[in-house]
Design an enzyme around this catalytic site. Structure first.
Site, PDB file in Angstrom:
ATOM      1  N   GLY A   8      -8.370  -9.150  -1.853  1.00  0.00           N
ATOM      2  CA  GLY A   8      -7.442  -8.744  -2.922  1.00  0.00           C
ATOM      3  C   GLY A   8      -6.181  -9.582  -2.945  1.00  0.00           C
ATOM      4  O   GLY A   8      -5.089  -9.084  -3.241  1.00  0.00           O
ATOM      5  N   GLY A  11      -3.125 -10.259  -5.976  1.00  0.00           N
ATOM      6  CA  GLY A  11      -2.214  -9.245  -6.497  1.00  0.00           C
ATOM      7  C   GLY A  11      -0.768  -9.484  -6.128  1.00  0.00           C
ATOM      8  O   GLY A  11      -0.379 -10.570  -5.672  1.00  0.00           O
ATOM      9  N   ASP A  34     -10.548 -12.787  -3.691  1.00  0.00           N
ATOM     10  CA  ASP A  34     -10.245 -11.715  -4.646  1.00  0.00           C
ATOM     11  C   ASP A  34     -11.509 -11.500  -5.472  1.00  0.00           C
ATOM     12  O   ASP A  34     -12.360 -12.371  -5.544  1.00  0.00           O
ATOM     13  CB  ASP A  34      -9.055 -12.094  -5.552  1.00  0.00           C
ATOM     14  CG  ASP A  34      -8.432 -10.864  -6.200  1.00  0.00           C
ATOM     15  OD1 ASP A  34      -7.359 -10.420  -5.728  1.00  0.00           O
ATOM     16  OD2 ASP A  34      -9.014 -10.313  -7.168  1.00  0.00           O
ATOM     17  N   TYR A 141      -5.093   8.279  -5.089  1.00  0.00           N
ATOM     18  CA  TYR A 141      -4.596   7.127  -4.322  1.00  0.00           C
ATOM     19  C   TYR A 141      -4.129   7.573  -2.936  1.00  0.00           C
ATOM     20  O   TYR A 141      -4.505   6.992  -1.916  1.00  0.00           O
ATOM     21  CB  TYR A 141      -3.437   6.509  -5.112  1.00  0.00           C
ATOM     22  CG  TYR A 141      -2.716   5.364  -4.436  1.00  0.00           C
ATOM     23  CD1 TYR A 141      -3.330   4.129  -4.254  1.00  0.00           C
ATOM     24  CD2 TYR A 141      -1.389   5.516  -4.003  1.00  0.00           C
ATOM     25  CE1 TYR A 141      -2.645   3.074  -3.666  1.00  0.00           C
ATOM     26  CE2 TYR A 141      -0.707   4.463  -3.415  1.00  0.00           C
ATOM     27  CZ  TYR A 141      -1.343   3.247  -3.244  1.00  0.00           C
ATOM     28  OH  TYR A 141      -0.657   2.202  -2.660  1.00  0.00           O
TER      29      TYR A 141
HETATM   30  P1  NAD Z   1      -2.374  -5.314  -6.781  1.00  0.00           P
HETATM   31  O1  NAD Z   1      -2.967  -4.307  -7.683  1.00  0.00           O
HETATM   32  O2  NAD Z   1      -1.243  -6.145  -7.280  1.00  0.00           O
HETATM   33  O3  NAD Z   1      -3.493  -6.301  -6.240  1.00  0.00           O
HETATM   34  C1  NAD Z   1      -4.750  -5.833  -5.824  1.00  0.00           C
HETATM   35  C2  NAD Z   1      -5.721  -6.984  -5.879  1.00  0.00           C
HETATM   36  O4  NAD Z   1      -6.987  -6.477  -5.486  1.00  0.00           O
HETATM   37  C3  NAD Z   1      -5.894  -7.573  -7.278  1.00  0.00           C
HETATM   38  O5  NAD Z   1      -5.709  -8.976  -7.241  1.00  0.00           O
HETATM   39  C4  NAD Z   1      -7.321  -7.203  -7.658  1.00  0.00           C
HETATM   40  O6  NAD Z   1      -7.964  -8.210  -8.426  1.00  0.00           O
HETATM   41  C5  NAD Z   1      -7.962  -7.061  -6.296  1.00  0.00           C
HETATM   42  N1  NAD Z   1      -9.141  -6.198  -6.298  1.00  0.00           N
HETATM   43  C6  NAD Z   1      -9.356  -5.054  -6.973  1.00  0.00           C
HETATM   44  N2  NAD Z   1     -10.589  -4.601  -6.710  1.00  0.00           N
HETATM   45  C7  NAD Z   1     -11.142  -5.457  -5.827  1.00  0.00           C
HETATM   46  C8  NAD Z   1     -12.394  -5.529  -5.170  1.00  0.00           C
HETATM   47  N3  NAD Z   1     -13.350  -4.604  -5.377  1.00  0.00           N
HETATM   48  N4  NAD Z   1     -12.621  -6.551  -4.328  1.00  0.00           N
HETATM   49  C9  NAD Z   1     -11.673  -7.494  -4.114  1.00  0.00           C
HETATM   50  N5  NAD Z   1     -10.479  -7.495  -4.712  1.00  0.00           N
HETATM   51  C10 NAD Z   1     -10.227  -6.481  -5.565  1.00  0.00           C
HETATM   52  O7  NAD Z   1      -1.961  -4.542  -5.451  1.00  0.00           O
HETATM   53  P2  NAD Z   1      -0.823  -4.930  -4.382  1.00  0.00           P
HETATM   54  O8  NAD Z   1       0.457  -4.388  -4.876  1.00  0.00           O
HETATM   55  O9  NAD Z   1      -0.925  -6.349  -4.023  1.00  0.00           O
HETATM   56  O10 NAD Z   1      -1.271  -3.979  -3.185  1.00  0.00           O
HETATM   57  C11 NAD Z   1      -2.076  -4.433  -2.123  1.00  0.00           C
HETATM   58  C12 NAD Z   1      -2.225  -3.288  -1.134  1.00  0.00           C
HETATM   59  O11 NAD Z   1      -0.925  -2.843  -0.725  1.00  0.00           O
HETATM   60  C13 NAD Z   1      -2.935  -2.043  -1.678  1.00  0.00           C
HETATM   61  O12 NAD Z   1      -3.683  -1.447  -0.638  1.00  0.00           O
HETATM   62  C14 NAD Z   1      -1.798  -1.130  -2.063  1.00  0.00           C
HETATM   63  O13 NAD Z   1      -2.177   0.218  -2.034  1.00  0.00           O
HETATM   64  C15 NAD Z   1      -0.807  -1.442  -0.979  1.00  0.00           C
HETATM   65  N6  NAD Z   1       0.563  -1.080  -1.359  1.00  0.00           N
HETATM   66  C16 NAD Z   1       1.202  -1.733  -2.376  1.00  0.00           C
HETATM   67  C17 NAD Z   1       2.489  -1.338  -2.724  1.00  0.00           C
HETATM   68  C18 NAD Z   1       3.244  -2.015  -3.835  1.00  0.00           C
HETATM   69  O14 NAD Z   1       4.321  -1.538  -4.217  1.00  0.00           O
HETATM   70  N7  NAD Z   1       2.762  -3.122  -4.382  1.00  0.00           N
HETATM   71  C19 NAD Z   1       3.111  -0.287  -2.036  1.00  0.00           C
HETATM   72  C20 NAD Z   1       2.400   0.375  -1.030  1.00  0.00           C
HETATM   73  C21 NAD Z   1       1.127  -0.051  -0.678  1.00  0.00           C
HETATM   74  N1  SER Z   2       3.821   0.924  -5.335  1.00  0.00           N
HETATM   75  C1  SER Z   2       2.703   1.737  -5.020  1.00  0.00           C
HETATM   76  C2  SER Z   2       2.323   2.598  -6.179  1.00  0.00           C
HETATM   77  O1  SER Z   2       3.216   2.998  -6.888  1.00  0.00           O
HETATM   78  C3  SER Z   2       3.023   2.622  -3.839  1.00  0.00           C
HETATM   79  O2  SER Z   2       1.949   2.652  -3.011  1.00  0.00           O
HETATM   80  O3  SER Z   2       1.169   2.875  -6.352  1.00  0.00           O
END
Ligand code: NAD
Ligand code: SER
Length: 312
Positions: A8, A11, A34, A141
């Site tokens: 992933g 993202g 990804d 989630y």
């Molecule tokens: P994002 O949605 O920006 O990116 C997720 C990526 O995963 C995307 O590029 C998507 O194409 C890819 N993806 C989706 N399904 C997939 C699959 N089946 N196989 C491979 N890739 C796949 O998310 P992010 O913000 O980069 O978050 C990454 C992780 O961090 C997640 O577990 C999220 O829960 C966690 N997280 C993010 C935040 C935040 O604020 N961004 C906060 C807390 C936790």
């Molecule tokens: N930024 C994330 C969300 O809002 C927190 O895990 O889903």
């Protein structure tokens, strides 16, 4: 030198993490993956593969082919998208984690899996939210995040897999847009402030949530995986935070630089109820004690840096 695979990676987090890991450990050692194809800035800077992280045999082949010893597992469906399609959130978040943990068990890989403030729920103490407390989330989630934390701890205690994680708050960054979360307003506000001078927020003015600037989040991702395992009492997952923001307080910070900036509100009941079920302020003292976690950016410094990058 570590051999790393990131799932992933296209993202919001991965677009920052991949170049940082390639700088630290050598581009050839970091396989970026990804489910969708990514741009040349990623695919031409080191190894890249399209990989559906829910496909267990494809994940196993990729890990073995790259001879990875560490997996940063970022593929997931985030909170707001997850409430629109709970079945999708469950399938993607759980089956991808199971695929990664299984190959990690077989190949003796370390695994980083991000959890979230979304793992907490309406019954959790809100301010401060302790490291070890009630976790009964009200979103799909959050349910996948709590189940994921437990599964990662299980693979550590049962099979000795070196699993580690942090509970990220809302992450603020420029570059790749956020992927459908409840905290996305704290990114959108900067884009609208610098392009249009006004922003309509989908959360109410006093909705307080923990937040962090992406450079600190990337330091946390690297820091926890480099931490001395002897010092770790906890593993999955550590509370980490850097600041607490409301739409009102962040708008005031932006107004110090863009005095005419205006904010108004059109509250989305789904995302508001998710935000209302999450903590106001998490206590990250366990991360500070066990692996010296310490963020660099507060709201003022983050606002200056965000506006500077978006304006340039
Ligand atoms: P994002 O949605 O920006 O990116 C997720 C990526 O995963 C995307 O590029 C998507 O194409 C890819 N993806 C989706 N399904 C997939 C699959 N089946 N196989 C491979 N890739 C796949 O998310 P992010 O913000 O980069 O978050 C990454 C992780 O961090 C997640 O577990 C999220 O829960 C966690 N997280 C993010 C935040 C935040 O604020 N961004 C906060 C807390 C936790
Ligand atoms: N930024 C994330 C969300 O809002 C927190 O895990 O889903």
């Amino acid at each position: 030198m570590k051999r790393i695979l990131i799932t992933g990676a296209g993202g919001q987090i991965g677009s920052w993490l991949a170049p940082r890991l390639r700088d630290l450990y050598g581009a050839a050692n970091v396989l970026v993956t990804d489910v969708r194809h990514l741009g040349p800035e990623v695919t031409e800077a080191g190894p890249f593969q399209v990989l559906d992280a829910t496909d267990a045999s494809a994940v196993a082949q990729a890990v073995m082919g790259h001879q990875a010893d560490t997996v940063y597992h970022l593929a997931a469906i985030l909170s707001a998208t997850g409430e629109n399609d709970p079945g999708l959130a469950w399938r993607v978040n759980m089956s991808s984690l199971e695929a990664v943990l299984e190959v990690a068990r077989e190949q003796a890989c370390a695994v980083f899996t991000p959890s979230s403030i979304g793992a907490f729920g309406p019954d959790t103490p809100k301010d401060p939210t302790p490291q070890d407390t009630i976790m009964r989330p009200a979103t799909m989630y959050g349910i996948t995040k709590v189940a994921g934390e437990l599964l990662c701890d299980y693979y550590h205690t049962r099979y000795g897999v070196d699993t580690r994680g942090v509970r990220f708050p809302g992450l603020i960054s420029y570059g790749a847009p956020p992927g459908g979360g409840t905290t996305d307003w704290a990114v959108d506000i900067f884009y609208k402030a610098s392009s249009a001078g006004r922003y309509t927020c989908f959360l109410g003015p006093e909705s307080q949530l923990d937040m962090m600037y992406m450079p600190d989040a990337i330091d946390a991702l690297v820091g926890i995986m480099e931490a001395d395992p002897e010092r770790l009492v906890h593993r999955n997952a550590f509370n980490v935070t850097a600041m607490q923001l409301t739409p009102t307080s962040l708008a005031a910070e932006i107004q110090k630089h863009i005095p005419d900036f205006e904010i108004d509100y059109d509250v989305d009941p789904v995302r508001q109820s998710i935000a209302d079920s999450w903590p106001d302020r998490i206590d990250d003292s366990a991360a500070r004690e066990e692996w010296d976690w310490s963020p660099s950016f507060d709201a003022a410094a983050m606002t200056v840096d965000m506006l500077e990058h978006l304006t340039n």
